[in-house]
Design a protein around this motif. Structure first.
Motif, PDB file in Angstrom:
ATOM      1  N   GLY A 159       0.811  -1.207   0.000  1.00  0.00           N
ATOM      2  CA  GLY A 159       0.000   0.000   0.000  1.00  0.00           C
ATOM      3  C   GLY A 159       0.848   1.262   0.000  1.00  0.00           C
ATOM      4  O   GLY A 159       0.528   2.253  -0.675  1.00  0.00           O
ATOM      5  N   VAL A 160       1.970   1.231   0.739  1.00  0.00           N
ATOM      6  CA  VAL A 160       2.879   2.382   0.753  1.00  0.00           C
ATOM      7  C   VAL A 160       3.491   2.594  -0.635  1.00  0.00           C
ATOM      8  O   VAL A 160       3.607   3.730  -1.107  1.00  0.00           O
ATOM      9  N   VAL A 161       3.891   1.506  -1.272  1.00  0.00           N
ATOM     10  CA  VAL A 161       4.436   1.623  -2.626  1.00  0.00           C
ATOM     11  C   VAL A 161       3.389   2.220  -3.568  1.00  0.00           C
ATOM     12  O   VAL A 161       3.697   3.097  -4.398  1.00  0.00           O
ATOM     13  N   ALA A 162       2.138   1.756  -3.433  1.00  0.00           N
ATOM     14  CA  ALA A 162       1.061   2.310  -4.269  1.00  0.00           C
ATOM     15  C   ALA A 162       0.872   3.801  -3.997  1.00  0.00           C
ATOM     16  O   ALA A 162       0.649   4.589  -4.925  1.00  0.00           O
ATOM     17  N   LEU A 163       0.967   4.208  -2.723  1.00  0.00           N
ATOM     18  CA  LEU A 163       0.868   5.625  -2.395  1.00  0.00           C
ATOM     19  C   LEU A 163       2.009   6.415  -3.030  1.00  0.00           C
ATOM     20  O   LEU A 163       1.813   7.532  -3.531  1.00  0.00           O
ATOM     21  N   GLY A 164       3.205   5.835  -2.992  1.00  0.00           N
ATOM     22  CA  GLY A 164       4.336   6.502  -3.613  1.00  0.00           C
ATOM     23  C   GLY A 164       4.144   6.697  -5.105  1.00  0.00           C
ATOM     24  O   GLY A 164       4.460   7.766  -5.659  1.00  0.00           O
ATOM     25  N   LEU A 165       3.619   5.685  -5.783  1.00  0.00           N
ATOM     26  CA  LEU A 165       3.339   5.810  -7.217  1.00  0.00           C
ATOM     27  C   LEU A 165       2.242   6.838  -7.471  1.00  0.00           C
ATOM     28  O   LEU A 165       2.309   7.605  -8.443  1.00  0.00           O
ATOM     29  N   THR A 166       1.241   6.864  -6.590  1.00  0.00           N
ATOM     30  CA  THR A 166       0.175   7.860  -6.716  1.00  0.00           C
ATOM     31  C   THR A 166       0.727   9.274  -6.562  1.00  0.00           C
ATOM     32  O   THR A 166       0.360  10.190  -7.314  1.00  0.00           O
ATOM     33  N   LEU A 167       1.614   9.465  -5.591  1.00  0.00           N
ATOM     34  CA  LEU A 167       2.222  10.779  -5.399  1.00  0.00           C
ATOM     35  C   LEU A 167       3.024  11.197  -6.626  1.00  0.00           C
ATOM     36  O   LEU A 167       3.018  12.384  -7.013  1.00  0.00           O
ATOM     37  N   ARG A 168       3.704  10.265  -7.252  1.00  0.00           N
ATOM     38  CA  ARG A 168       4.430  10.589  -8.471  1.00  0.00           C
ATOM     39  C   ARG A 168       3.477  11.001  -9.584  1.00  0.00           C
ATOM     40  O   ARG A 168       3.780  11.908 -10.368  1.00  0.00           O
ATOM     41  N   GLY A 169       2.327  10.333  -9.653  1.00  0.00           N
ATOM     42  CA  GLY A 169       1.324  10.725 -10.633  1.00  0.00           C
ATOM     43  C   GLY A 169       0.791  12.117 -10.363  1.00  0.00           C
ATOM     44  O   GLY A 169       0.610  12.923 -11.290  1.00  0.00           O
ATOM     45  N   LEU A 170       0.539  12.430  -9.089  1.00  0.00           N
ATOM     46  CA  LEU A 170       0.062  13.771  -8.741  1.00  0.00           C
ATOM     47  C   LEU A 170       1.128  14.821  -9.039  1.00  0.00           C
ATOM     48  O   LEU A 170       0.819  15.922  -9.520  1.00  0.00           O
ATOM     49  N   ALA A 171       2.380  14.486  -8.735  1.00  0.00           N
ATOM     50  CA  ALA A 171       3.476  15.421  -9.032  1.00  0.00           C
ATOM     51  C   ALA A 171       3.572  15.664 -10.534  1.00  0.00           C
ATOM     52  O   ALA A 171       3.828  16.792 -10.979  1.00  0.00           O
ATOM     53  N   PHE A 172       3.355  14.627 -11.327  1.00  0.00           N
ATOM     54  CA  PHE A 172       3.363  14.779 -12.784  1.00  0.00           C
ATOM     55  C   PHE A 172       2.284  15.764 -13.236  1.00  0.00           C
ATOM     56  O   PHE A 172       2.502  16.594 -14.119  1.00  0.00           O
TER      57      PHE A 172
END
Length: 473
Positions: free
Chosen positions: A7-20
């Motif tokens: 779940g933390v890894v998924a959150l990290g990927l989500t944050l990268r998407g938001l940063a994009f």
């Protein structure tokens, strides 16, 4: 625990998407994009408006940024053009590649459970999240650095892997210009480390000699390119011309001429870099104190990677401060220690009891802190100058002349467009618009069209990047 870490890894990927989606491309990334476009068009790295830090605006060969990340950008700008979205797409992809590299190398060294722990930490590392959004090279640099350390550790049992270490170290050397000296010094330090355990046998091993040759080939090829463009034939010129970054060479010379300033900033920033280390490893201080330092080859190799990262980043950032006079405690310096986080957590997980309550509590605390700072970084509003870029982009027409006063020329070009003429501002310059970092200056013959003020800046930690736009009435 496994589900939580996934779940933390998924959150990290989500944050990268938001940063994009929400972040703005910053100055270094815009210069990378210019280099990629130039490589596509000319087969070389030419800066069409001169170096961003130079008084000259004449086209010149790049002598500040290394070629690695611009080469990585080439397919993205080939498809998307010289646009913020193309550069941010490359940042997003490099961020995912960094996580895949962390996961694969850690799994190969320490197994799948430890790989998930370290990948979760990297996934919410605020520096890697933010760098992916603004198009910086840190994620690609981390990937090559981690592959280098992985190959070195593998070579302790299978010496042929040291050749791969030379290859990845060479790629890392070519990825970040001002960190070129980091990898040169680290290479000599690594050789001294192996000499400590192997003595003169290290110079009789074919694989070690081949690794030195592979790494040296990367350094020599880029140095020969620089010499061919910048060397004036003098001995003094040779010392500057071969280097990746003439800008860093200038800062280094200035720091030698002002040793008191360098000593001041190095002393002043000791608490800052201790704070950087504690930010990532503070919850694990007791565990790290118990880990072997010198006696064990594997542990000592990891300690060398972490220690060199922090010490050389501290020195390099100090040298740059003497020239730039950026904020003393500027948190942007965290970028310089980004490569040390994964080796630090390899030290943590190598022999840890992952099932213990103490380990899980410390891991949870670490992830919460990193995640909170990563969310804060992604949610920060863009600097005010981007408001001005947008205002100019809406008004400018092909063929207009834009005078730039105190702003970063390639950042302006990226957000305003390449179909206008850019000139440095000087009184009386014939321009349709003036875009400036000076909010208090008045420009005779122009009217103020827009201003942008950076909200929520903290003096000494984050500088304000403001701007104003003036146009002909």
């Amino acid at each position: 625990m496994r589900r939580a870490l996934l779940g933390v890894v998924a959150l990290g990927l989500t944050l990268r998407g938001l940063a994009f989606l929400t972040s703005r491309v910053s100055s270094d990334a815009s210069s990378f994009g210019v280099m990629a476009v130039s490589l596509l068009a000319r087969g070389e790295f030419v800066m069409p408006l001169g170096e961003y830090w130079s008084d000259s605006w004449a086209p010149t060969y790049s002598h500040h940024y290394s070629p690695g990340y611009p080469v990585f950008l080439v397919p993205f700008v080939a498809i998307g053009g010289f646009t913020p979205w193309a550069i941010k797409a490359a940042g997003l992809v490099s961020g995912v590649l960094a996580l895949l590299t962390v996961g694969w190398t850690t799994r190969d060294l320490y197994g799948p459970d430890r790989a998930l722990v370290v990948t979760a930490v990297a996934a919410v590392d605020p520096i890697l999240v933010k760098s992916a959004g603004i198009g910086y090279s840190e994620n690609l640099l981390v990937a090559f650095f981690i592959l280098t350390i992985w190959a070195i550790l593998k070579s302790l049992s299978r010496e042929r892997f040291i050749v791969l270490a030379g290859l990845f170290a060479g790629l890392a050397f070519l990825t970040k210009g001002v960190m070129g000296w980091f990898f040169l010094v680290a290479g000599f330090a690594g050789l001294a480390w192996r000499f400590h355990f192997m003595r003169w046998r290290v110079f009789r091993q074919t694989y070690y000699l081949l690794a030195i040759a592979v790494f040296g080939a990367f350094v020599l090829l880029w140095s020969f390119r620089n010499l061919s463009h910048f060397w004036d034939g003098s001995v003094a010129g040779l010392l500057t011309a071969w280097q990746s970054s003439a800008y860093f060479s200038t800062a280094f010379d200035e720091s030698l001429a002002r040793p008191g300033d360098l000593a001041f900033i190095l002393l002043a920033r000791i608490p800052l870099y201790i704070g950087f280390f504690l930010f990532f490893g503070g919850f694990w201080a007791r565990d790290l104190r118990r880990a072997p330092k010198i006696t064990d080859e594997h542990y000592s190799g990891l300690w060398l990677a972490v220690g060199l990262t922090y010490v050389l980043a501290w020195i390099i950032a100090g040298i740059l401060w003497v020239h730039e006079r950026n904020p003393v405690f500027w948190v942007d310096q965290l970028r310089y220690v980004a490569v040390g986080t994964v080796p630090l957590f390899w030290l943590v997980v190598k022999d840890a009891d992952l099932g213990s309550v103490a380990f899980r509590r410390k891991l949870a605390a670490t992830l919460v802190v990193l995640l909170a700072v990563a969310v804060l970084g992604v949610s920060q509003p863009a600097p005010g100058v981007y408001t001005v870029y947008d205002a100019l982009n809406e008004r400018v027409a092909p063929g207009d002349v834009v005078a730039v006063d105190g702003l970063l020329r390639y950042e302006v070009m990226l957000y305003v467009g390449g179909d206008v003429a850019y000139v440095p501002y000087a009184p009386g310059v014939p321009a349709d618009f003036v875009i400036t970092a000076n909010l208090s200056r008045v420009y005779p013959g122009y009217v103020l069209l827009a201003t942008g003020v950076t909200p929520n800046t903290i003096a000494g930690l984050v500088p304000a990047f403001d701007g104003a736009l003036w146009g002909r009435p």
